[in-house]
Design an enzyme around this catalytic site. Structure first.
Site, mmCIF file in Angstrom:
data_model
loop_
_atom_site.group_PDB
_atom_site.id
_atom_site.type_symbol
_atom_site.label_atom_id
_atom_site.label_comp_id
_atom_site.label_asym_id
_atom_site.label_seq_id
_atom_site.Cartn_x
_atom_site.Cartn_y
_atom_site.Cartn_z
ATOM 1 N N GLU A 100 0.839 -1.207 0.000
ATOM 2 C CA GLU A 100 0.000 0.000 0.000
ATOM 3 C C GLU A 100 0.868 1.249 0.000
ATOM 4 O O GLU A 100 1.989 1.239 0.515
ATOM 5 C CB GLU A 100 -0.866 0.015 1.279
ATOM 6 N N ASP A 101 0.335 2.322 -0.562
ATOM 7 C CA ASP A 101 1.036 3.609 -0.469
ATOM 8 C C ASP A 101 0.901 4.189 0.934
ATOM 9 O O ASP A 101 1.862 4.687 1.506
ATOM 10 C CB ASP A 101 0.504 4.592 -1.527
ATOM 11 N N ASP A 104 -4.336 5.131 6.149
ATOM 12 C CA ASP A 104 -4.869 6.358 6.739
ATOM 13 C C ASP A 104 -5.874 5.959 7.826
ATOM 14 O O ASP A 104 -5.498 5.734 8.966
ATOM 15 C CB ASP A 104 -5.479 7.188 5.608
ATOM 16 N N PHE A 153 -2.293 15.727 4.970
ATOM 17 C CA PHE A 153 -2.371 15.224 3.600
ATOM 18 C C PHE A 153 -1.021 15.335 2.892
ATOM 19 O O PHE A 153 -0.352 16.359 2.974
ATOM 20 C CB PHE A 153 -3.439 15.993 2.824
ATOM 21 N N ARG A 166 1.394 12.485 -8.633
ATOM 22 C CA ARG A 166 1.975 11.139 -8.426
ATOM 23 C C ARG A 166 3.418 11.071 -8.916
ATOM 24 O O ARG A 166 4.207 10.267 -8.439
ATOM 25 C CB ARG A 166 1.163 10.080 -9.182
HETATM 26 P P1 IMP Z 1 -7.704 4.454 4.253
HETATM 27 O O1 IMP Z 1 -8.351 5.652 4.878
HETATM 28 O O2 IMP Z 1 -6.640 3.878 5.163
HETATM 29 O O3 IMP Z 1 -8.712 3.440 3.831
HETATM 30 O O4 IMP Z 1 -6.934 4.965 2.957
HETATM 31 C C1 IMP Z 1 -7.611 5.060 1.730
HETATM 32 C C2 IMP Z 1 -6.788 5.667 0.637
HETATM 33 O O5 IMP Z 1 -6.861 7.079 0.773
HETATM 34 C C3 IMP Z 1 -5.297 5.396 0.578
HETATM 35 O O6 IMP Z 1 -4.954 4.178 -0.017
HETATM 36 C C4 IMP Z 1 -4.844 6.551 -0.306
HETATM 37 O O7 IMP Z 1 -5.049 6.253 -1.666
HETATM 38 C C5 IMP Z 1 -5.767 7.658 0.129
HETATM 39 N N1 IMP Z 1 -5.077 8.585 1.056
HETATM 40 C C6 IMP Z 1 -5.148 8.612 2.403
HETATM 41 N N2 IMP Z 1 -4.394 9.600 2.909
HETATM 42 C C7 IMP Z 1 -3.804 10.191 1.837
HETATM 43 C C8 IMP Z 1 -2.875 11.303 1.704
HETATM 44 O O8 IMP Z 1 -2.413 11.949 2.669
HETATM 45 N N3 IMP Z 1 -2.522 11.631 0.433
HETATM 46 C C9 IMP Z 1 -2.981 10.970 -0.666
HETATM 47 N N4 IMP Z 1 -3.842 9.934 -0.584
HETATM 48 C C10 IMP Z 1 -4.245 9.559 0.654
HETATM 49 MG MG MG Z 2 -4.414 3.989 -2.318
#
Ligand code: IMP
Ligand code: MG
Length: 175
Positions: A100-101, A104, A153, A166
């Protein structure tokens, strides 16, 4: 400072720091999987650059594949449903490492863990470049983490703001 659409971003993690940390993760992962042939599952779009760099620092045999996670509202009953798209490989009995990148809220991760468990994976671990521990609502923790970052962010190195940014070599933080 750079501007993406309507927002200003400031440099946060340099390409050099990222590369050094990614190499360390590659070593850890190589060691952890030296006796298995794991299936690395990269979550598009965000993880594509991390995946390309990470797998070239791994010195044990791995298989790599890519998925997307589609999320949509499920008729206002259970909230967000996340579905895995593009997975062709047989997961049953495999050792899965999700790439995963960023983790969050952890909701995406929770859904992926459930989905791979349902498919009969032998083991499921997660490597993420970035982790926002203060934002995480769910209990599951990633197993390999590049950087723990505050709840702000970020863009660059695969991560986007409204689809842009990106391609940036460094990671930037919202000002
Ligand atoms: P989750 O909230 O952990 O489910 O994350 C969902 C998705 O939100 C991640 O895989 C990212 O693609 C995107 N995301 C969350 N935080 C960031 C950020 O700070 N920058 C860019 N994308 C984000
Ligand atoms: Mg993602």
């Amino acid at each position: 400072m750079i501007k993406i659409i309507d927002k200003d971003f400031i440099p946060y993690i340099s390409a050099e720091e990222i590369n050094e940390r990614v190499r360390e993760l590659g070593k850890e992962i190589s060691l952890a999987y030296k006796d298995e042939k794991p299936l690395l599952v990269s979550v598009l779009n965000g993880a594509f650059i991390f995946t390309a760099d990470l797998i070239r620092t791994i010195d044990t045999l791995v298989e790599v594949t890519f998925i997307r996670v589609a999320s949509y509202e499920a008729l206002k009953t259970t909230g967000k449903v996340r579905e895995i798209l593009g997975l062709k490989e047989n997961v049953f009995g495999r050792d899965i490492l999700i790439l995963e990148d960023i983790v969050d809220t952890g909701r995406t991760l929770e859904h992926l863990l459930e989905a791979f468990k349902d498919l009969g994976a032998n083991s499921i671990k997660v490597a993420t470049l970035l982790h926002k521990p203060d934002a995480q609502e769910k209990a599951e923790k990633p197993d390999f983490v590049g950087f723990e970052i505050p709840n702000k962010f970020v863009v660059g190195y695969g991560l986007d703001y409204e689809g842009m940014g990106r391609e940036l070599k460094d990671i930037y933080q919202l000002r």
